[in-house]
Design an enzyme around this catalytic site. Structure first.
Site, mmCIF file in Angstrom:
data_model
loop_
_atom_site.group_PDB
_atom_site.id
_atom_site.type_symbol
_atom_site.label_atom_id
_atom_site.label_comp_id
_atom_site.label_asym_id
_atom_site.label_seq_id
_atom_site.Cartn_x
_atom_site.Cartn_y
_atom_site.Cartn_z
ATOM 1 N N LYS A 170 0.830 -1.199 0.000
ATOM 2 C CA LYS A 170 0.000 0.000 0.000
ATOM 3 C C LYS A 170 0.872 1.259 0.000
ATOM 4 O O LYS A 170 0.523 2.265 -0.628
ATOM 5 C CB LYS A 170 -0.939 0.007 1.208
ATOM 6 C CG LYS A 170 -1.881 1.226 1.291
ATOM 7 C CD LYS A 170 -2.790 1.347 0.077
ATOM 8 C CE LYS A 170 -3.643 2.616 0.110
ATOM 9 N NZ LYS A 170 -4.698 2.595 1.133
ATOM 10 N N LYS A 238 -1.115 11.138 6.414
ATOM 11 C CA LYS A 238 -0.668 10.058 7.298
ATOM 12 C C LYS A 238 0.047 8.977 6.507
ATOM 13 O O LYS A 238 1.122 8.497 6.883
ATOM 14 C CB LYS A 238 -1.862 9.494 8.052
ATOM 15 C CG LYS A 238 -1.596 8.246 8.878
ATOM 16 C CD LYS A 238 -2.046 6.966 8.170
ATOM 17 C CE LYS A 238 -3.539 6.944 7.906
ATOM 18 N NZ LYS A 238 -3.965 5.681 7.280
#
Length: 294
Positions: A170, A238
């Site tokens: 990811k 983030k």
């Protein structure tokens, strides 16, 4: 099998609804119950904590905001690992840190619980339309068992090996998205200031080598003045911070990703973290919002 799901945000809601449409029984929890009302109305059953969800579930999914939220969801006073039954499976679909995925897997294994980290790509549209890309690390037997369920919510599912590798994949995805998001935004600012017809420009670029997912999915929202989140800017920031932290551990310098992180930091610091990632364009003084509609 009884399914549990913790986290009924933009992404979680789409996933849960598709699980319900496939006739799965789903028990849910969210920190704010009102935000779970849509899935409750669709047929999900409410439980009062992550622990309570896990106690009645053969497979417990989680999709929350930040690594600290994952930590609390699994290891907190009423966390998943206090309720999960031996032989059950836990699946964290949050984009989080590889090290935390490894910690969850180690703790789960001690209690005869199998764990997967399975972050996704595709945004709110992918969650709603069951076209997500799912990147999985962790227990291979659990992955094999869950493949039919992943097929309900996604179009592409890939297994990358040990716990934490789903999160690493990811991060690779987010590094790529960082480039396409800034490219799309700056292309639109440039085209508008050059006096080009923006819809026609987008149509042309979609037919050539400049075509990409960010442009296809977010440029139309920008043209409509729609900055609602398919994916929150604060969550993307983030992710970029995690990616760069992992890159540092590998002694890698990723200057383009660093620049994208700085741009999103400015956006979040300006109070726009709850906008969608496409809201980055509003940070460019040369962007004339609404002019494209004339």
């Amino acid at each position: 099998m009884q399914l549990g799901f913790i986290g009924t945000g933009v992404m979680g809601t789409g996933i849960i609804v598709n699980l319900l449409k496939a006739n799965h029984h789903v028990t849910v929890f969210n920190r704010t119950k009102a935000h779970a009302q849509a899935v409750i109305d669709a047929g999900a059953v409410w439980a009062d904590s992550p622990q309570a969800v896990a106690e009645v579930s053969d497979i417990t999914f989680s999709m929350v905001g930040f690594p600290d939220d994952v930590q609390e969801t699994y290891f907190g006073e009423h966390g998943i690992l206090l309720g999960a039954k031996p032989g059950s499976i836990v699946v964290d679909m949050t984009t989080s840190t590889p090290s935390l995925a490894e910690r969850i897997a180690t703790a789960a294994n001690k209690h005869d619980i199998r764990a997967l980290d399975a972050p996704v790509s595709g945004g709110d549209i992918g969650a709603k339309n069951a076209t997500l890309t799912i990147m999985v690390g962790g227990d291979k037997s659990a992955f094999d068992q869950l493949t039919p369920i992943f097929d309900v919510i996604g179009r592409t599912t890939n297994y990358f090996g040990a716990a934490g590798n789903g999160q690493h994949s990811k991060m690779a995805n987010q590094i790529m998205i960082a480039g396409t998001m800034t490219g799309m935004v700056e292309m639109m600012v440039y085209a508008q200031n050059a006096g080009l017809d923006l819809p026609e420009t987008l149509k042309t670029l979609e037919g050539g080598g400049a075509n990409n997912w960010s442009m296809a999915n977010y440029a139309p929202r920008i043209l409509a003045g729609d900055y609602t989140p398919g994916f929150f800017a604060k969550h993307f920031l983030k992710d970029l911070r995690i990616a760069l932290d992992e890159a540092d551990k590998m002694h890698l310098d990723l200057p383009a990703t660093k620049l994208t992180k700085e741009l999103y930091e400015k956006m979040v610091d300006a109070g726009h973290g709850d906008m969608g990632t496409q809201g980055l364009i509003t940070m460019y003084p040369a962007w004339h919002d609404g002019a494209q509609k004339k």
